[in-house]
Scaffold this motif. Structure first.
Motif, PDB file in Angstrom:
ATOM      1  N   PHE A  40       0.828  -1.203   0.000  1.00 15.51           N
ATOM      2  CA  PHE A  40       0.000   0.000   0.000  1.00 15.51           C
ATOM      3  C   PHE A  40       0.865   1.257   0.000  1.00 15.51           C
ATOM      4  N   GLY A  41       1.909   1.277   0.815  1.00 12.60           N
ATOM      5  CA  GLY A  41       2.803   2.431   0.859  1.00 12.60           C
ATOM      6  C   GLY A  41       3.543   2.627  -0.451  1.00 12.60           C
ATOM      7  N   PHE A  42       4.014   1.524  -1.030  1.00 13.91           N
ATOM      8  CA  PHE A  42       4.690   1.611  -2.318  1.00 13.91           C
ATOM      9  C   PHE A  42       3.740   2.151  -3.390  1.00 13.91           C
ATOM     10  N   TYR A  43       2.518   1.649  -3.393  1.00 16.07           N
ATOM     11  CA  TYR A  43       1.527   2.122  -4.370  1.00 16.07           C
ATOM     12  C   TYR A  43       1.210   3.600  -4.144  1.00 16.07           C
ATOM     13  N   LEU A  44       1.083   3.992  -2.906  1.00 20.85           N
ATOM     14  CA  LEU A  44       0.737   5.376  -2.575  1.00 20.85           C
ATOM     15  C   LEU A  44       1.813   6.357  -3.049  1.00 20.85           C
ATOM     16  N   LYS A  86       7.710  13.285  -3.667  1.00 20.63           N
ATOM     17  CA  LYS A  86       6.448  12.576  -3.460  1.00 20.63           C
ATOM     18  C   LYS A  86       5.709  12.998  -2.189  1.00 20.63           C
ATOM     19  N   MET A  87       6.419  13.449  -1.185  1.00 20.16           N
ATOM     20  CA  MET A  87       5.753  13.824   0.069  1.00 20.16           C
ATOM     21  C   MET A  87       4.795  15.001  -0.097  1.00 20.16           C
ATOM     22  N   ILE A  95      -3.978  13.645   2.728  1.00 21.35           N
ATOM     23  CA  ILE A  95      -4.809  12.781   3.557  1.00 21.35           C
ATOM     24  C   ILE A  95      -6.097  13.535   3.856  1.00 21.35           C
ATOM     25  N   SER A  96      -7.224  12.881   3.613  1.00 21.79           N
ATOM     26  CA  SER A  96      -8.512  13.533   3.845  1.00 21.79           C
ATOM     27  C   SER A  96      -8.815  13.603   5.338  1.00 21.79           C
ATOM     28  N   LYS A  97      -9.763  14.459   5.693  1.00 21.36           N
ATOM     29  CA  LYS A  97     -10.154  14.587   7.104  1.00 21.36           C
ATOM     30  C   LYS A  97     -10.785  13.292   7.603  1.00 21.36           C
ATOM     31  N   THR A  98     -11.576  12.654   6.740  1.00 21.20           N
ATOM     32  CA  THR A  98     -12.221  11.406   7.141  1.00 21.20           C
ATOM     33  C   THR A  98     -11.182  10.358   7.502  1.00 21.20           C
ATOM     34  N   PHE A  99     -10.140  10.241   6.689  1.00 19.02           N
ATOM     35  CA  PHE A  99      -9.085   9.272   6.954  1.00 19.02           C
ATOM     36  C   PHE A  99      -8.358   9.598   8.251  1.00 19.02           C
ATOM     37  N   SER A 100      -8.073  10.867   8.485  1.00 17.66           N
ATOM     38  CA  SER A 100      -7.373  11.237   9.721  1.00 17.66           C
ATOM     39  C   SER A 100      -8.270  11.003  10.945  1.00 17.66           C
ATOM     40  N   TYR A 101      -9.573  11.261  10.819  1.00 14.63           N
ATOM     41  CA  TYR A 101     -10.495  10.961  11.925  1.00 14.63           C
ATOM     42  C   TYR A 101     -10.553   9.456  12.184  1.00 14.63           C
ATOM     43  N   MET A 102     -10.536   8.673  11.112  1.00 12.48           N
ATOM     44  CA  MET A 102     -10.580   7.224  11.263  1.00 12.48           C
ATOM     45  C   MET A 102      -9.329   6.733  11.989  1.00 12.48           C
ATOM     46  N   ILE A 103      -8.161   7.233  11.606  1.00 14.72           N
ATOM     47  CA  ILE A 103      -6.917   6.831  12.266  1.00 14.72           C
ATOM     48  C   ILE A 103      -6.940   7.239  13.741  1.00 14.72           C
ATOM     49  N   GLY A 104      -7.441   8.441  14.025  1.00 12.72           N
ATOM     50  CA  GLY A 104      -7.546   8.882  15.420  1.00 12.72           C
ATOM     51  C   GLY A 104      -8.497   8.017  16.222  1.00 12.72           C
TER      52      GLY A 104
END
Length: 133
Positions: free
Chosen positions: A64-68, A96-97, A102-111
């Motif tokens: 996943f990281g390689f693909y990203l 690449k950085m 990262i969307s807000k939804t993804f960051s909320y999910m990780i939190g």
């Protein structure tokens, strides 16, 4: 008062008639064998996740990281470009950085997942402390 004295005499008489019980000659050995078995069963370590599942998760995370980092919004890089990006790590990260969003939804999910993991660790610690105490 008389009843108490009679009761005490009766108990004394019964105690004199009762034989003195003695443990067998290997009593200590038998008890220590049971204690050893109990300690071995309690001290057995069983990991929560097997090594195979950890390796699968790390592999998926790596893919996943390689693909990203290698995919572009317009086109995907060819094999030669991927090898070139991997060989030049400093420019790879610097180019690449900034593209990583990262969307807000993804960051909320990780939190939320982080909070749940911390909560479960707290609850499981209390459960096992009560169970083994």
């Amino acid at each position: 008062m008389d009843k108490d004295k009679e009761l005490e005499r009766l108990v004394d008489k019964m105690m004199e008639e009762a034989p003195l019980e003695t443990p067998s000659s290997n009593f200590t050995y038998v008890v220590m064998q049971e204690v050893t078995k109990l300690q071995q069963s309690m001290a057995e370590y069983k990991p929560v996740m097997s090594m195979q599942s950890i390796l699968i998760a790390l592999g998926m995370l790596g893919i996943f990281g390689f693909y990203l980092f290698t995919t572009n919004s317009a086109t995907t890089p060819a094999e030669g470009q991927v090898i070139q990006l991997l060989s030049d790590a400093k420019s790879w990260f610097s180019t690449k950085m900034p593209q990583l969003q990262i969307s807000k939804t993804f960051s909320y999910m990780i939190g939320a997942i982080g909070i749940m993991v911390c909560f479960q660790a707290f609850v499981l610690k209390r459960y096992f402390n009560k169970r083994w105490a």
